[in-house]
Design a protein around this motif. Sequence first.
Motif, PDB file in Angstrom:
ATOM      1  N   GLU A  27      -1.338  60.341  45.039  1.00  0.00           N
ATOM      2  CA  GLU A  27      -0.781  61.565  44.474  1.00  0.00           C
ATOM      3  C   GLU A  27       0.261  62.203  45.384  1.00  0.00           C
ATOM      4  N   TYR A  28       0.186  61.919  46.698  1.00  0.00           N
ATOM      5  CA  TYR A  28       1.167  62.479  47.633  1.00  0.00           C
ATOM      6  C   TYR A  28       2.390  61.577  47.805  1.00  0.00           C
ATOM      7  N   GLN A  29       2.257  60.308  47.419  1.00  0.00           N
ATOM      8  CA  GLN A  29       3.384  59.396  47.571  1.00  0.00           C
ATOM      9  C   GLN A  29       4.533  59.734  46.629  1.00  0.00           C
ATOM     10  N   THR A  30       4.258  60.546  45.614  1.00  0.00           N
ATOM     11  CA  THR A  30       5.310  60.960  44.672  1.00  0.00           C
ATOM     12  C   THR A  30       5.804  62.374  44.975  1.00  0.00           C
ATOM     13  N   CYS A  31       5.502  62.863  46.169  1.00  0.00           N
ATOM     14  CA  CYS A  31       5.929  64.216  46.578  1.00  0.00           C
ATOM     15  C   CYS A  31       6.888  64.105  47.758  1.00  0.00           C
ATOM     16  N   PRO A  32       8.187  63.954  47.492  1.00  0.00           N
ATOM     17  CA  PRO A  32       9.145  63.744  48.585  1.00  0.00           C
ATOM     18  C   PRO A  32       9.203  64.899  49.581  1.00  0.00           C
ATOM     19  N   ASN A  33       9.025  66.123  49.118  1.00  0.00           N
ATOM     20  CA  ASN A  33       9.061  67.258  50.047  1.00  0.00           C
ATOM     21  C   ASN A  33       7.896  67.195  51.044  1.00  0.00           C
ATOM     22  N   PHE A  34       6.733  66.834  50.535  1.00  0.00           N
ATOM     23  CA  PHE A  34       5.558  66.723  51.416  1.00  0.00           C
ATOM     24  C   PHE A  34       5.751  65.603  52.434  1.00  0.00           C
ATOM     25  N   LEU A  35       6.243  64.441  51.947  1.00  0.00           N
ATOM     26  CA  LEU A  35       6.446  63.316  52.860  1.00  0.00           C
ATOM     27  C   LEU A  35       7.508  63.637  53.905  1.00  0.00           C
ATOM     28  N   SER A  36       8.549  64.377  53.468  1.00  0.00           N
ATOM     29  CA  SER A  36       9.591  64.766  54.430  1.00  0.00           C
ATOM     30  C   SER A  36       9.031  65.724  55.474  1.00  0.00           C
ATOM     31  N   TRP A  37       8.192  66.660  55.026  1.00  0.00           N
ATOM     32  CA  TRP A  37       7.559  67.602  55.960  1.00  0.00           C
ATOM     33  C   TRP A  37       6.679  66.862  56.962  1.00  0.00           C
ATOM     34  N   ALA A  38       5.878  65.900  56.474  1.00  0.00           N
ATOM     35  CA  ALA A  38       4.993  65.141  57.357  1.00  0.00           C
ATOM     36  C   ALA A  38       5.802  64.325  58.363  1.00  0.00           C
ATOM     37  N   ALA A  39       6.877  63.687  57.873  1.00  0.00           N
ATOM     38  CA  ALA A  39       7.714  62.876  58.770  1.00  0.00           C
ATOM     39  C   ALA A  39       8.366  63.746  59.835  1.00  0.00           C
ATOM     40  N   ALA A  40       8.872  64.924  59.443  1.00  0.00           N
ATOM     41  CA  ALA A  40       9.518  65.816  60.403  1.00  0.00           C
ATOM     42  C   ALA A  40       8.518  66.360  61.417  1.00  0.00           C
ATOM     43  N   SER A  41       7.290  66.605  60.980  1.00  0.00           N
ATOM     44  CA  SER A  41       6.265  67.138  61.884  1.00  0.00           C
ATOM     45  C   SER A  41       5.812  66.100  62.903  1.00  0.00           C
ATOM     46  N   TRP A  42       5.754  64.854  62.468  1.00  0.00           N
ATOM     47  CA  TRP A  42       5.223  63.793  63.335  1.00  0.00           C
ATOM     48  C   TRP A  42       6.293  63.101  64.173  1.00  0.00           C
ATOM     49  N   GLN A  43       7.570  63.305  63.816  1.00  0.00           N
ATOM     50  CA  GLN A  43       8.632  62.579  64.520  1.00  0.00           C
ATOM     51  C   GLN A  43       8.635  62.849  66.027  1.00  0.00           C
ATOM     52  N   PRO A  44       8.467  64.090  66.494  1.00  0.00           N
ATOM     53  CA  PRO A  44       8.434  64.314  67.949  1.00  0.00           C
ATOM     54  C   PRO A  44       7.300  63.542  68.636  1.00  0.00           C
ATOM     55  N   ILE A  45       6.148  63.473  67.963  1.00  0.00           N
ATOM     56  CA  ILE A  45       5.030  62.724  68.543  1.00  0.00           C
ATOM     57  C   ILE A  45       5.371  61.237  68.592  1.00  0.00           C
ATOM     58  N   ASP A  46       6.011  60.757  67.527  1.00  0.00           N
ATOM     59  CA  ASP A  46       6.403  59.347  67.487  1.00  0.00           C
ATOM     60  C   ASP A  46       7.416  59.030  68.583  1.00  0.00           C
ATOM     61  N   ASP A  47       8.367  59.931  68.787  1.00  0.00           N
ATOM     62  CA  ASP A  47       9.367  59.725  69.841  1.00  0.00           C
ATOM     63  C   ASP A  47       8.707  59.695  71.222  1.00  0.00           C
ATOM     64  N   LEU A  48       7.750  60.600  71.420  1.00  0.00           N
ATOM     65  CA  LEU A  48       7.077  60.660  72.712  1.00  0.00           C
ATOM     66  C   LEU A  48       6.260  59.407  72.981  1.00  0.00           C
ATOM     67  N   THR A  49       5.524  58.947  71.978  1.00  0.00           N
ATOM     68  CA  THR A  49       4.720  57.737  72.189  1.00  0.00           C
ATOM     69  C   THR A  49       5.607  56.506  72.371  1.00  0.00           C
ATOM     70  N   SER A  50       6.782  56.513  71.716  1.00  0.00           N
ATOM     71  CA  SER A  50       7.727  55.412  71.938  1.00  0.00           C
ATOM     72  C   SER A  50       8.199  55.394  73.386  1.00  0.00           C
ATOM     73  N   LEU A  51       8.485  56.584  73.912  1.00  0.00           N
ATOM     74  CA  LEU A  51       8.896  56.683  75.306  1.00  0.00           C
ATOM     75  C   LEU A  51       7.777  56.224  76.241  1.00  0.00           C
ATOM     76  N   LEU A  52       6.566  56.702  75.991  1.00  0.00           N
ATOM     77  CA  LEU A  52       5.440  56.346  76.860  1.00  0.00           C
ATOM     78  C   LEU A  52       5.164  54.853  76.836  1.00  0.00           C
ATOM     79  N   SER A  53       5.409  54.209  75.691  1.00  0.00           N
ATOM     80  CA  SER A  53       5.143  52.777  75.604  1.00  0.00           C
ATOM     81  C   SER A  53       6.083  51.958  76.472  1.00  0.00           C
ATOM     82  N   THR A  54       7.243  52.550  76.835  1.00  0.00           N
ATOM     83  CA  THR A  54       8.201  51.827  77.685  1.00  0.00           C
ATOM     84  C   THR A  54       7.961  52.066  79.170  1.00  0.00           C
TER      85      THR A  54
END
Length: 200
Positions: A27-54
């Motif tokens: 039901e959430y896969q058809t909600c682009p605003n929600f998915l965009s919000w989730a992606a924007a919220s998690w992107q800093p964490i993803d960037d940080l873990t990418s850095l830590l992995s290197t």
Amino acid sequence: MGAYGLLSNGPVYKLPLSYYLNLFTSEYQTCPNFLSWAAASWQPIDDLTSLLSTMPQNFNLNSAVGVQLDTIGAIIGVSRTVNFQPSNGVSPVLNDVVYKQLLQATIGINKWDGRLVSIYDIWKSVFSSGEIVVNDNQNMTCTIIIAGVFSSIVLDLITNGYIIPRPQGVEYTYTTAPLPIFGADLNNAYVAGADLGHAF
């Protein structure tokens, strides 16, 4: 994002952000605003873990260069600039090759268990060639015989106590020997027997 795993051959891998976005129920896969919000919220964490992995690879002593070595040195507690004036007009600021040897030696010294045999292990971890002989004179002095071809800055580091661990209160005397030095039960470029080895 923040999840890691081990591949069959051992290296760490990181799951992409899209993997987590696809975990939302249908039901959430058809909600682009929600998915965009989730992606924007998690992107800093993803960037940080990418850095830590290197980080492990970026500061692996075997492959580190330049400022990476300087950072490792700051962690270990040894500077690229030595506190003496090297012989032959060599700069007291070590190049990457020599500095890496100094860092490796310092790691060995910091972990040294105080045994004489462990000095040889530290030496072998730093230099791929050359030999040392450590003679305990049984009077709180040791004679260190160095055999091999070394640059003047490396010899300076050795004789100034940067490479070989020394127990508190023990005096070291360093001497170099012509190759090969005289010895029994061994015959190579550094040690040879009668008629071949040089006495020191």
